[in-house]
Design a protein around this motif. Structure first.
Motif, PDB file in Angstrom:
ATOM      1  N   TYR A  52       0.816  -1.214   0.000  1.00 57.38           N
ATOM      2  CA  TYR A  52       0.000   0.000   0.000  1.00 57.38           C
ATOM      3  C   TYR A  52       0.855   1.272   0.000  1.00 57.38           C
ATOM      4  O   TYR A  52       0.348   2.349  -0.278  1.00 57.38           O
ATOM      5  CB  TYR A  52      -0.945   0.012   1.209  1.00 57.38           C
ATOM      6  N   ARG A  53       2.161   1.149   0.365  1.00 54.90           N
ATOM      7  CA  ARG A  53       2.994   2.361   0.491  1.00 54.90           C
ATOM      8  C   ARG A  53       3.106   3.149  -0.806  1.00 54.90           C
ATOM      9  O   ARG A  53       3.510   4.308  -0.789  1.00 54.90           O
ATOM     10  CB  ARG A  53       4.377   2.001   1.022  1.00 54.90           C
ATOM     11  N   HIS A  58       1.325   7.797  -5.329  1.00 56.23           N
ATOM     12  CA  HIS A  58       0.247   7.719  -6.314  1.00 56.23           C
ATOM     13  C   HIS A  58      -0.812   8.808  -6.114  1.00 56.23           C
ATOM     14  O   HIS A  58      -1.165   9.504  -7.066  1.00 56.23           O
ATOM     15  CB  HIS A  58      -0.404   6.333  -6.224  1.00 56.23           C
ATOM     16  N   VAL A  59      -1.291   8.954  -4.899  1.00 56.87           N
ATOM     17  CA  VAL A  59      -2.384   9.908  -4.678  1.00 56.87           C
ATOM     18  C   VAL A  59      -1.914  11.365  -4.852  1.00 56.87           C
ATOM     19  O   VAL A  59      -2.556  12.130  -5.571  1.00 56.87           O
ATOM     20  CB  VAL A  59      -3.054   9.659  -3.308  1.00 56.87           C
ATOM     21  N   PRO A  60      -0.780  11.775  -4.226  1.00 58.49           N
ATOM     22  CA  PRO A  60      -0.319  13.145  -4.494  1.00 58.49           C
ATOM     23  C   PRO A  60      -0.072  13.416  -5.981  1.00 58.49           C
ATOM     24  O   PRO A  60      -0.435  14.485  -6.481  1.00 58.49           O
ATOM     25  CB  PRO A  60       0.987  13.241  -3.696  1.00 58.49           C
ATOM     26  N   ALA A  61       0.517  12.457  -6.695  1.00 58.05           N
ATOM     27  CA  ALA A  61       0.779  12.668  -8.124  1.00 58.05           C
ATOM     28  C   ALA A  61      -0.526  12.827  -8.890  1.00 58.05           C
ATOM     29  O   ALA A  61      -0.643  13.689  -9.769  1.00 58.05           O
ATOM     30  CB  ALA A  61       1.595  11.497  -8.691  1.00 58.05           C
ATOM     31  N   PHE A 103       2.038  11.167 -15.760  1.00 59.44           N
ATOM     32  CA  PHE A 103       2.746   9.922 -16.073  1.00 59.44           C
ATOM     33  C   PHE A 103       3.039   9.145 -14.790  1.00 59.44           C
ATOM     34  O   PHE A 103       2.847   7.926 -14.740  1.00 59.44           O
ATOM     35  CB  PHE A 103       4.044  10.230 -16.829  1.00 59.44           C
ATOM     36  N   VAL A 104       3.498   9.845 -13.755  1.00 60.35           N
ATOM     37  CA  VAL A 104       3.816   9.174 -12.483  1.00 60.35           C
ATOM     38  C   VAL A 104       2.552   8.540 -11.892  1.00 60.35           C
ATOM     39  O   VAL A 104       2.590   7.406 -11.391  1.00 60.35           O
ATOM     40  CB  VAL A 104       4.469  10.160 -11.492  1.00 60.35           C
ATOM     41  N   GLY A 202       0.991  11.399   6.115  1.00 58.09           N
ATOM     42  CA  GLY A 202       2.066  11.113   5.165  1.00 58.09           C
ATOM     43  C   GLY A 202       1.684  11.552   3.764  1.00 58.09           C
ATOM     44  O   GLY A 202       2.456  12.208   3.063  1.00 58.09           O
ATOM     45  N   MET A 203       0.445  11.213   3.380  1.00 62.67           N
ATOM     46  CA  MET A 203      -0.036  11.561   2.043  1.00 62.67           C
ATOM     47  C   MET A 203      -0.121  13.070   1.856  1.00 62.67           C
ATOM     48  O   MET A 203       0.264  13.599   0.821  1.00 62.67           O
ATOM     49  CB  MET A 203      -1.428  10.956   1.871  1.00 62.67           C
ATOM     50  N   LEU A 204      -0.623  13.762   2.884  1.00 68.62           N
ATOM     51  CA  LEU A 204      -0.780  15.210   2.767  1.00 68.62           C
ATOM     52  C   LEU A 204       0.576  15.909   2.689  1.00 68.62           C
ATOM     53  O   LEU A 204       0.749  16.866   1.929  1.00 68.62           O
ATOM     54  CB  LEU A 204      -1.594  15.761   3.943  1.00 68.62           C
TER      55      LEU A 204
END
Lengths: 244, 57
Positions: A52-53, A58-61, A103-104, A202-204
């Protein structure tokens, strides 16, 4: 502070030059903190293990890919409406970074999809609309590169930007409108996030790092574009004089 | 601390290929963009200097 004062390339150029180190430093610090949380603080997920890491990239990109497109369309609209030189420069400076984040998002999505869904790629509504976003970025850059006259090139690119912005809400709502493979959002404004707090943080932080990076990079690119376009002006000549 | 050893860290609980494939490609993209950006900047300066030297002839 008068904002219109900085809308002129000759005043924006040195301002951007002073801001870039700050955004770059913030991007570095936030990335370091974000990566530390991603790998050393956030716990193992009870369903997806360590796989899941990928979410921390993935989400920020994916957020950035959509957000940069909207900002680009905003500057395009301002440029078309008021014919302001700096707006077109900003729109142009953002496109490669937006394409990179798209792309990322697609790449990390594939590397996440393979272990969890069993497929690198499916023609799911979310994935397909994100792929279209990538083609829009590339299309805008190709169109602008193909037209020699900078004014016509700016306008053509801006028009395509504006037409393409319709795709952004389609991406965003695709997981609601079509019930396909990609999961719904774990974070939104109307309800509590359906994930552990430390994962969310972490994601934010990674998203904030991506913001700072995008701003720094776009400003550097804008400065080069400004130099190219304003090369006949006295202030650029004076700058060249001072440099050599 | 999540990891008992560096081997465990790189293995990512069996998801090593996918996790490092994602983070690695992202790093590659960022480094690539920064490199292109630097090249663009240097080329712009060189072009401007060349134009200026023609002007003064």
């Amino acid at each position: 502070m008068n904002l219109y004062y900085y809308a002129s390339p000759s005043t924006f150029y040195p301002l951007a030059g002073r801001l870039i180190p700050w955004f770059a430093a913030l991007a570095l610090v936030l990335t370091a903190a974000g990566l530390y949380i991603s790998f050393f603080v956030a716990p193992t997920d009870f369903q997806q293990g360590e796989g899941y890491r990928i979410i921390f990239i993935h989400v920020p990109a994916a957020w950035m890919s959509m957000f940069i497109y909207v900002v680009m369309a905003f500057w395009s609209a301002i440029g078309l409406a008021w014919n302001t030189r700096l707006s077109f420069v900003m729109a142009r400076a953002l496109a490669p970074t937006g394409a990179m984040f798209t792309f990322v998002a697609l790449w990390t999505g594939a590397f996440w999809g393979k272990p969890m869904w069993g497929a690198w790629w499916v023609w799911d509504a979310r994935l397909t609309s994100e792929l279209i976003l990538f083609f829009l970025y590339v299309g805008v850059m190709a169109l602008q590169a193909a037209i020699d006259d900078p004014r016509r090139s700016d306008r053509a690119g801006a028009l395509l930007n504006l037409v393409g912005v319709i795709n952004v809400p389609i991406i965003y709502f695709s997981v609601k409108w079509w019930n396909t493979l990609h999961q719904g959002s774990s974070v939104n404004l109307t309800r509590a996030p359906s994930m552990a707090h430390i994962m969310l943080w972490g994601m934010l932080i990674m998203a904030l790092a991506a913001w700072m990076y995008a701003i720094a990079v776009a400003l550097v690119r804008a400065r080069s574009l400004i130099l190219e376009r304003e090369r006949q002006t006295d202030w650029v000549r004076a700058l060249l004089e001072a440099k050599s | 601390m999540n990891w008992e050893s560096w081997e465990a860290f790189w293995a990512m609980g069996g998801y090593g290929l996918y996790v490092w494939g994602s983070f690695g490609m992202t790093l590659l993209c960022v480094v690539g963009e920064l490199w292109l950006l630097r090249r663009h900047r240097l080329q712009t300066w060189q072009r401007l200097k060349r134009l200026k030297s023609w002007d003064s002839q």
